[in-house]
Each structure stands twice: as C-alpha cells, then as structure tokens.
Design an enzyme around this catalytic site. Structure first.
Site, PDB file in Angstrom:
ATOM      1  N   GLY A  39     -26.657  80.969 102.120  1.00 43.19           N
ATOM      2  CA  GLY A  39     -26.631  79.565 102.526  1.00 43.19           C
ATOM      3  C   GLY A  39     -27.861  78.886 101.981  1.00 43.19           C
ATOM      4  N   CYS A  76     -28.273  87.486 101.075  1.00 42.07           N
ATOM      5  CA  CYS A  76     -29.177  86.358 100.814  1.00 42.07           C
ATOM      6  C   CYS A  76     -29.651  85.719 102.130  1.00 42.07           C
ATOM      7  CB  CYS A  76     -28.487  85.355  99.890  1.00 42.07           C
ATOM      8  SG  CYS A  76     -29.650  84.233  99.100  1.00 42.07           S
ATOM      9  N   TYR A  77     -29.266  84.474 102.418  1.00 43.00           N
ATOM     10  CA  TYR A  77     -29.677  83.849 103.693  1.00 43.00           C
ATOM     11  C   TYR A  77     -29.277  84.739 104.874  1.00 43.00           C
ATOM     12  CZ  TYR A  77     -29.884  80.497 107.573  1.00 43.00           C
ATOM     13  OH  TYR A  77     -30.166  79.866 108.754  1.00 43.00           O
ATOM     14  N   HIS A 127     -26.722  88.819  95.376  1.00 43.58           N
ATOM     15  CA  HIS A 127     -25.309  88.534  95.674  1.00 43.58           C
ATOM     16  C   HIS A 127     -24.397  89.618  95.109  1.00 43.58           C
ATOM     17  CE1 HIS A 127     -25.700  84.512  97.426  1.00 43.58           C
ATOM     18  NE2 HIS A 127     -26.788  84.443  96.678  1.00 43.58           N
ATOM     19  N   GLU A 140     -21.298  89.944  95.564  1.00 46.44           N
ATOM     20  CA  GLU A 140     -19.918  89.479  95.392  1.00 46.44           C
ATOM     21  C   GLU A 140     -19.619  88.892  94.013  1.00 46.44           C
ATOM     22  OE1 GLU A 140     -22.277  88.200  97.190  1.00 46.44           O
ATOM     23  OE2 GLU A 140     -22.208  86.020  97.337  1.00 46.44           O
ATOM     24  N   SER A 169       7.815  72.090  95.332  1.00 50.77           N
ATOM     25  CA  SER A 169       7.310  71.278  94.220  1.00 50.77           C
ATOM     26  C   SER A 169       7.566  71.993  92.901  1.00 50.77           C
ATOM     27  CB  SER A 169       5.816  71.042  94.395  1.00 50.77           C
ATOM     28  OG  SER A 169       5.114  72.254  94.183  1.00 50.77           O
ATOM     29  N   GLY A 170       7.817  73.300  92.994  1.00 50.91           N
ATOM     30  CA  GLY A 170       7.967  74.073  91.764  1.00 50.91           C
ATOM     31  C   GLY A 170       6.658  74.756  91.404  1.00 50.91           C
ATOM     32  N   GLY A 171       5.571  74.394  92.111  1.00 46.77           N
ATOM     33  CA  GLY A 171       4.284  75.048  91.899  1.00 46.77           C
ATOM     34  C   GLY A 171       4.318  76.461  92.487  1.00 46.77           C
ATOM     35  N   VAL A 172       3.247  77.220  92.209  1.00 41.29           N
ATOM     36  CA  VAL A 172       3.238  78.628  92.604  1.00 41.29           C
ATOM     37  C   VAL A 172       3.342  78.799  94.128  1.00 41.29           C
ATOM     38  CG1 VAL A 172       1.868  80.752  92.561  1.00 41.29           C
ATOM     39  CG2 VAL A 172       1.933  79.281  90.559  1.00 41.29           C
ATOM     40  N   ASP A 173       2.545  78.043  94.877  1.00 42.73           N
ATOM     41  CA  ASP A 173       2.488  78.274  96.328  1.00 42.73           C
ATOM     42  C   ASP A 173       3.831  78.003  97.007  1.00 42.73           C
ATOM     43  OD1 ASP A 173      -0.135  78.749  95.754  1.00 42.73           O
ATOM     44  OD2 ASP A 173      -0.843  76.807  96.455  1.00 42.73           O
ATOM     45  N   SER A 174       4.417  76.830  96.749  1.00 43.79           N
ATOM     46  CA  SER A 174       5.677  76.527  97.434  1.00 43.79           C
ATOM     47  C   SER A 174       6.790  77.448  96.927  1.00 43.79           C
ATOM     48  CB  SER A 174       6.052  75.052  97.290  1.00 43.79           C
ATOM     49  OG  SER A 174       6.286  74.703  95.957  1.00 43.79           O
ATOM     50  N   SER A 175       6.708  77.883  95.677  1.00 44.44           N
ATOM     51  CA  SER A 175       7.726  78.800  95.160  1.00 44.44           C
ATOM     52  C   SER A 175       7.652  80.154  95.867  1.00 44.44           C
ATOM     53  CB  SER A 175       7.551  79.015  93.655  1.00 44.44           C
ATOM     54  OG  SER A 175       7.771  77.806  92.982  1.00 44.44           O
ATOM     55  N   LYS A 192      -5.244  82.658  96.273  1.00 43.33           N
ATOM     56  CA  LYS A 192      -4.296  82.372  95.187  1.00 43.33           C
ATOM     57  C   LYS A 192      -3.846  83.646  94.455  1.00 43.33           C
ATOM     58  CE  LYS A 192      -2.395  78.905  92.883  1.00 43.33           C
ATOM     59  NZ  LYS A 192      -1.875  77.669  93.491  1.00 43.33           N
TER      60      LYS A 192
END
Ligand code: XMP
Length: 508
Positions: free
Chosen positions: A55, A82-83, A169, A171, A223-229, A366
């Site tokens: 942070g 870190c923080y 870090h 990550e 919508s045809g996008g990845v998430d809604s598909s 994602k």
C-alpha cells in the site's frame, strides 16, 4: 468439505488482484477483502492463511490503514508483503522508519535457504522492490531471512508463530521466483491441499445456480463478449431450457461477428434471441458526431430493444450478468446486488421485476473465465478474443456514422486482424479506425479522394495504460497494400504510435 481459502487483506496496493490470481494459480482459492475487515468476519471465513498487501502509506502515520492486531494471534499463518510486512512488524512492536535510500525496481537479494519461504533455494535472488520505508528493528521472535544493499530486513520470519513478511513483491513477474516463494507459504506454512481446480469449480457453480434459480426462467443480455458468453454456456448446462439470451445486433459489430456469436451457441440448450436492430441504431445515430452522445444513444437504444424483447417473454424472474471478480473488488465487494454499470446492461428497466440476479462469475478472474469457457466447450478462439467495446464500431468511426462507413471499416478492420493474427505479432487489442479525414491520392491516371484508415495495436495488461505494439514494417506494408487494394473507399493507411497516456486505446 468446504474449499480452503486464503484471505488477502487489501491496504491499497495496486497488486491485490495479482496476488489473488497467483494464489489461485497455485491451486488455492483466494478472496480479497478490505484491510480493516473485522476479526469476527475473518474468523467466519476461516482462512488457511492470510496475506497482507502492499500500500502507498507509512505505518507510523496515524491516518494509515491498520488491521486488527488480534489477527496475529489466531494461529493462522500470515504473510505480509511490502506495506503489509511493515504493518506486521509495527503491530508487533518492531520499528519502521523512512529509508535513507529508497529502493525501486529489480533488486539483488541474499536470502537464507533455511528460511521457510526460501527453503532449499539459491542464496542469490532477485526481488521487485518499491518502498520508501523499511523495518529498522524486528519485533521479538522474528529473524531477518533476506537482505539487500539498502534493506537489511528484506524478508522476516517467526516460524514459531507462522508469521512471515517480505519487503519485495513476490506476485509480480519481475520477481523471477516469486510464485515459488508464495507456493512455499501456501503449502509449507498454510498446509494447503491444493483443492482449487476448474473441474470442481464448474461443478460447484452449476450446483449454486441450480439452488438459486430452481425452476425459474432466466434472462441474459448476451453481448457476444467473453464474460456474457461464458455465463450463457454455464447456465445452459446448469439449467437447460430455462435460459433466454437476448443478443442485440446493433449493426456496429465487427465483420460477420453477429453470425459468429450466433454460430457459437448453435446446439446449446438455450433460447437464443437475435435482434437485428441495425436500422434502428443507425437511424438514432444519424448526423451525430460527438463521441459521448454516440455512446449515450447506443446505450439508450440497447435498453429499449432489450426491454421490448424481455417483455415478450413470460415468467422470467432472474436476470443473469457476466460480472467478474475485478468488478466486485473495485466496488469494495459490498455492492452485492448492484447491477454492473456496463454499457450493455447499465440502467436496466426497473419495472421488469426480477426477483434475483444471477452472477455466477463474480468470484472469477478473466483468465479463469476463459479457462472455464473452454472447459464448458466454447471454442478456444472464441473465448480468447480481444475485448470489444459495447458501442462497437460506433466509437471507431470518427464523426457521423453511416451504413457505408461501417462497411468500409468492417472490411479494413477484418484485413488488419487477419494479417496480424497470421503474423503471430503480440498485441492485446488491435483494430482499425475510420478517421474522418480524406486525402488526395492517385490510382492509375486518376486522382482519388479516399478515407484515411488508422491502425491501432496495443500491449497492455489492464487497459488502464498501454504501449503501442511495435509491429514490423513488413506486416504494416502487407496490411496497407491489402486495405487500399481491397477496400476502394480507402486511400491511405497510417499506424497510431501513441501510448496511453496521453492517448486512449480507442479514438473516441
Ligand atoms: P480507452 O479508450 O478508454 O479504452 O483507453 C480502454 C478499454 O476500454 C474499452 N472501451 C469501452 N468498452 N464501452 C465498453 O464496453 C465503452 O464505451 C468503451 N470505451 C472504451 C476499450 O476497447 C479498451 O479495451
């Protein structure tokens, strides 16, 4: 048995999402909560381990975020980053001070191979540092297990209490063995079983959807996008025959994309309703040049069309959405039932009385959504597609939009995408823009006055900032030649070499 969870407490660092993803990549489920989450809530979550994020603050300032000290007495292994490490040390009686020399970037470290986080590893390691404070005096029971030229306590541990901290870090990719350090914390300190995997996830999500929905009918704005598909694919498997997908084709999709989306759902157990609304959208957009007005008009028309279709369906009680975990984290995780203010679904009509919101992906990142989509049987190329804005080509045609201009852009864009994909060039988003500029050219003995098409290809991991992709001159030449030969209305092709900031990814 309940799935093991690692709790990530957020103190404002920019990498909280990345930490959560890394933990999941190690096959351990992780969730992110605010740093001040009360002890009682933490006990209810019963995590097998807790990670305190970085942070921007200094722990010794009154105003900086703190955690409940009781956290360190729960007997749950804790890793500070870190923080988070400074907070751990400070909370337990150590001293944290401003550094004389701040460390930024990849930094050489000497680690103790007998320490839990570095067990059996090389003494020489690299860590990404980004700090202006450092731990000066360790709390009782701790020892230093890594150091750099300017930071004597680059990693600390108290094995007896299972408390660990790293100033760097782990990550990020710039810490080459970072995931290995995290894995040691997860498996050797937290004794993770590694029980998080996609197959179980799919089974669990299907079970949860069935419990929530029962015999109810569900409506999804696809919508045809990845998430809604991926939501459509999951729900079709979970509640076959109960899902109605409304796909509004506004006529501003990429070339053949409407058909591609429709084809992707052929044979799936769902009611696919495609609404070809090109005329309506182009009519509403006629003569409109201002980008924000175009966006608003497209959004408004979308809602109108969607609402009209929804009304035709009887007895639909649930609305499904493709909300994913980054949206939830960004909204503080507290807006459980708020409809995502995405262009496609934002401001859905209140009088369509839904009794519940189905958001099966709200715990996923994602890349997990994509992997789940593949596992559910969606085509790999379909789920790997680059992001495409809700208003579509509407924000890639500078100035007013007409059917002709849309067709010109679709053709030019299709050529660019085809050639770029064929070349194997690396870009996270790439498309063509129809600029509102026409210029003089010559073809044969004739003077031409064609449109200028701009090509845009960017590299980014979060779309908040980006660099232009350094495409080869050979590729650019091939694309330019093909576009001017195959799309007669185009007379000139240029390549956009601006980053964000100061530009944005889209032109409008
Ligand atoms: P900008 O142009 O803001 O784009 O740098 C960042 C990312 O967001 C996408 N984008 C949109 N997506 N509706 C969307 O759903 C929009 O109005 C919109 N505008 C930009 C853009 O494609 C890029 O991925």
């Amino acid at each position: 048995m309940e799935q093991q969870t690692v709790l990530i407490l957020d103190f404002g660092g920019q990498y909280k999402e990345l930490i959560a993803r890394r933990v999941r990549e190690c096959r351990v489920y992780s969730i992110v909560k605010p740093g001040e989450t009360p002890l009682e809530e933490i006990k209810k979550i019963a995590p097998i381990g807790i990670i305190l994020t970085g942070g921007p603050n200094s722990v010794y300032l009154e105003s900086s975020p703190k955690c409940d000290k009781g956290l360190f007495d729960l007997g749950i292994p804790v890793l500070g980053i870190c923080y988070g490490t400074q907070l751990l040390a400070y909370s337990l009686g150590g001293e944290v001070k401003h550094c004389e020399v701040s460390e930024y970037g990849q930094t050489k470290m000497r680690v103790d191979p007998s320490a839990l986080l570095f067990l059996g590893m090389d003494e020489d390691q690299i860590g990404l540092m980004s700090h202006t404070d450092r731990i000066e005096t360790l709390p009782d029971g701790f020892r230093s297990v890594a150091s750099t030229d300017h930071c004597p306590n680059a990693a600390i541990e108290n094995r007896g209490k299972n408390l660990f901290g790293v100033q760097f870090h782990p990550e990020v990719e710039s810490t080459p063995n970072g995931t290995e350090f995290l894995r040691k914390f997860l498996y050797d300190a937290c004794h993770a079983a590694g029980d998080y995997n996609l197959k179980d996830l799919e089974t669990r999500l299907i079970k949860e959807v069935r419990e929530q929905v029962g015999n109810g009918q569900v409506l999804l704005a696809l919508s045809g996008g990845v998430d809604s598909s991926v939501v459509a694919a999951l729900l079709s498997k979970a509640i076959p025959g109960q899902l109605h997908c409304v796909f509004v084709d506004h006529g501003l999709m990429r070339k053949n994309e409407g058909d591609l989306v429709e084809a992707a759902f052929k044979g799936w157990d769902l009611n696919f309703i495609r609404v070809n609304a090109e005329k309506r959208f182009l009519g509403a957009l006629r003569g409109v040049k201002n980008p924000e007005r175009k966006r608003k008009i497209i959004g408004k028309q979308f809602i109108k069309v969607f609402q009209k279709e929804a009304k035709k369906l009887k007895d639909v009680s649930f609305l499904a959405q493709g909300t994913i975990y980054p949206d939830v984290i960004e909204s503080g995780g507290s807006k459980a039932a708020t409809i995502k203010s995405h262009h496609n679904v934002g401001g859905l009509p209140k009088h369509l009385k839904f009794t519940g919101l189905v958001e099966p992906l709200r715990g996923l990142f994602k890349d997990e959504v994509r992997a789940l989509g593949r596992q559910l049987g969606l085509d790999a190329a379909f789920v790997e597609r680059q992001p495409f804005p809700g208003p579509g080509l509407g924000v890639r045609i500078v100035g007013d939009i007409t059917k002709e201009k849309t067709a010109i852009l679709q053709d030019a864009d299709a050529i660019f995408r085809e050639e770029l994909e064929k070349s194997g060039a690396k870009a996270d988003q790439y498309f063509a823009v129809l600029t509102n500029t026409r210029s003089v050219g010559v073809v044969g003995d004739f003077r031409t006055y064609g449109y200028t098409v701009a090509l845009r290809a960017v590299r980014t991991s979060d779309f908040m900032t980006c660099e232009y992709a350094p495409l080869s001159h050979d590729l650019l030449k091939t694309v330019s030649t093909r576009i001017v030969n195959e799309v007669p209305a185009v007379g000139r092709v240029v390549y956009d070499v601006t980053g964000k900031p100061p530009a944005t990814v889209e032109w409008e």
